[in-house]
Design an enzyme around this catalytic site. Structure first.
Site, short mmCIF file in Angstrom:
data_model
loop_
_atom_site.label_atom_id
_atom_site.label_comp_id
_atom_site.label_asym_id
_atom_site.label_seq_id
_atom_site.Cartn_x
_atom_site.Cartn_y
_atom_site.Cartn_z
N ARG A 34 0.85 -1.23 0.11
CA ARG A 34 0.01 -0.11 -0.14
C ARG A 34 0.87 1.46 -0.25
O ARG A 34 0.42 2.21 -0.63
CB ARG A 34 -0.95 0.16 1.11
CG ARG A 34 -1.72 1.24 1.49
CD ARG A 34 -2.75 1.24 2.46
NE ARG A 34 -2.32 0.97 3.86
CZ ARG A 34 -1.87 1.59 4.61
NH1 ARG A 34 -1.46 3.05 4.40
NH2 ARG A 34 -1.60 1.26 5.87
N TYR A 45 -16.98 14.84 -16.72
CA TYR A 45 -17.35 13.63 -16.46
C TYR A 45 -18.33 13.35 -15.41
O TYR A 45 -18.15 13.92 -14.25
CB TYR A 45 -16.09 12.60 -16.11
CG TYR A 45 -16.28 11.30 -15.78
CD1 TYR A 45 -17.48 10.34 -16.49
CD2 TYR A 45 -15.92 10.96 -14.49
CE1 TYR A 45 -17.55 9.16 -15.71
CE2 TYR A 45 -16.11 9.65 -14.00
CZ TYR A 45 -17.00 8.70 -14.76
OH TYR A 45 -16.93 7.30 -14.12
N ASP A 65 -8.19 16.87 -16.38
CA ASP A 65 -8.48 15.74 -16.55
C ASP A 65 -8.11 15.09 -17.95
O ASP A 65 -8.73 15.74 -18.98
CB ASP A 65 -9.94 15.11 -16.39
CG ASP A 65 -10.23 13.69 -16.59
OD1 ASP A 65 -9.63 13.24 -17.41
OD2 ASP A 65 -11.36 13.32 -16.20
N LYS A 76 -8.58 3.80 -19.35
CA LYS A 76 -8.92 4.12 -20.68
C LYS A 76 -7.62 3.90 -21.76
O LYS A 76 -7.39 2.83 -21.90
CB LYS A 76 -9.36 5.36 -20.73
CG LYS A 76 -10.68 5.66 -19.49
CD LYS A 76 -12.14 4.93 -19.77
CE LYS A 76 -12.87 5.18 -18.91
NZ LYS A 76 -12.70 5.40 -17.55
#
Length: 373
Positions: free
Chosen positions: A39, A92, A164, A189
């Site tokens: 992590r 978005y 973004d 994406k």
């Protein structure tokens, strides 16, 4: 035996071993010298973060479990309770839901700025405004933001610009070079590119901001897993080639779709009559990406028939894979906006978004031709 792999192996381990207390002290005393717990960082997620950092020309980056985690990390790095965010109205749907439903509970407020007013922020700025969130190419109407102009406007008001860059990818546009402070991607994406990874990445232009991102990533548990990181790095290696093909195919399809009587509008920055065509040409390295939207009749039955008939564009509400797909913004990404907001943004029942893949273009053209017939 010395093993020298050409490709970084998948470090599928949650924890790393120490010989003794001296090594433990080295871990804390020399950040980046070794690993302890996945992590906090692992070789695979670090490799992905550094690869995108190189692409975007940043000072440091983090890889996260999804694009949403990346947006959250970017905003959390710039804001605390009581702060105010300006967000482009063309955004978005998940980004607006995060701001409206979750960050509002943490005491972070938001104002949405219409696209036409993005470069005149004075009327929207409050004493507590810290950041502007915008997209390089907006979802789903493919409006292109002038990032250099927007960054200048933000910095005049002492605001940080978070971009973004998912739709463009760093192959088309590198927002940090144009003045942005943070750039994020849904790695799911174009960067990973094969519809088999869920991931995000945030890149900072300033080392302090990069360190803050790392802290947020560790404490909120946003760090991407080794396997996902490895797959994304693998996908990233062909990004330049894929973006060329996506762009080539999308332009051919956009030109074809413009000629079809049943298609009422085509939204694609590569078309000369697109309002930001010249900007997209200059800011997009001569490529316009693989995303386009079309407007059919505003009847769900018409859209359903089109979806049923198309063989090469399955209805799959994501984007940017090597295989083409279509999505329906009104029913997926933007379904939680009010009807007034949907109408203002031009998201109507006939709007269909196409994610154009890298298949042979004549096959895609033939499929759309028969589907529209």
């Amino acid at each position: 035996m010395h093993i020298h792999p050409k490709i970084t192996p998948i470090y599928q381990t949650s924890v790393f071993k120490f010989e003794d207390l001296n090594e433990l002290e080295q871990y804390f005393g020399e950040p980046g010298s070794r690993y302890m717990y996945s992590r906090n960082g692992n070789p695979n997620s670090d490799e992905l973060a550094e690869a995108v950092n190189q692409w975007e020309g940043g000072a440091g980056a983090i890889a996260t479990g999804s694009g949403m985690a990346a947006i959250f990390a970017a905003l959390a790095a710039c804001c605390q309770a009581g702060d105010h965010v300006l967000c482009a109205a063309d955004i978005y749907g998940g980004s607006s839901s995060l701001l409206n439903q979750e960050l509002s509970r943490m005491g972070i407020t938001v104002t949405y700025v219409p696209f036409e007013q993005l470069y005149e922020l004075e009327q929207f700025v409050q004493p507590t405004t810290r950041v502007v969130l915008a997209e390089t190419i907006s979802n789903p109407l493919l409006r292109v933001a002038d990032l250099q102009r927007l960054a200048t406007e933000c910095h005049q008001h002492g605001l940080k610009l978070v971009v973004d860059n998912t739709f463009a990818s760093p192959v088309l546009t590198r927002p940090l070079a144009l003045g942005a402070d943070l750039v994020m991607h849904s790695v799911t994406k174009y960067i990973a590119g094969h519809s088999d990874v869920t991931a995000g990445v945030v890149v900072a232009t300033d080392p302090e901001l990069a360190a803050r991102l790392k802290q947020i990533s560790i404490l909120y548990g946003l760090t991407l897993s080794p396997m996902e990181s490895w797959l994304a790095v693998r996908g990233l290696k062909t990004l330049r080639l894929r973006m060329r093909e996506h762009s080539h195919n999308a332009l051919a399809l956009a030109q074809f779709l413009q000629e079809q009587p049943v298609v009422r509008a085509v939204y694609y920055p590569g078309l000369p009559d697109h309002p930001q065509h010249a900007l997209a040409l200059a800011q997009g390295s001569g490529l316009f990406g693989g995303m386009l939207s079309i407007l059919l009749a505003d009847e769900t039955e018409v859209v359903n028939r089109f979806m049923h008939r198309s063989q090469r564009f399955p209805f799959a509400p994501s984007l940017a894979g090597v295989d083409s797909s279509m999505s329906y913004p009104l029913g997926t990404s933007h379904r939680y906006l009010t009807p007034e907001q949907q109408q203002q943004l031009g998201i109507s029942p006939g709007l269909v978004r196409l994610s154009v893949g890298i298949e042979p273009v004549e096959e895609l053209l033939a499929d759309l031709e028969q589907a529209l017939r």
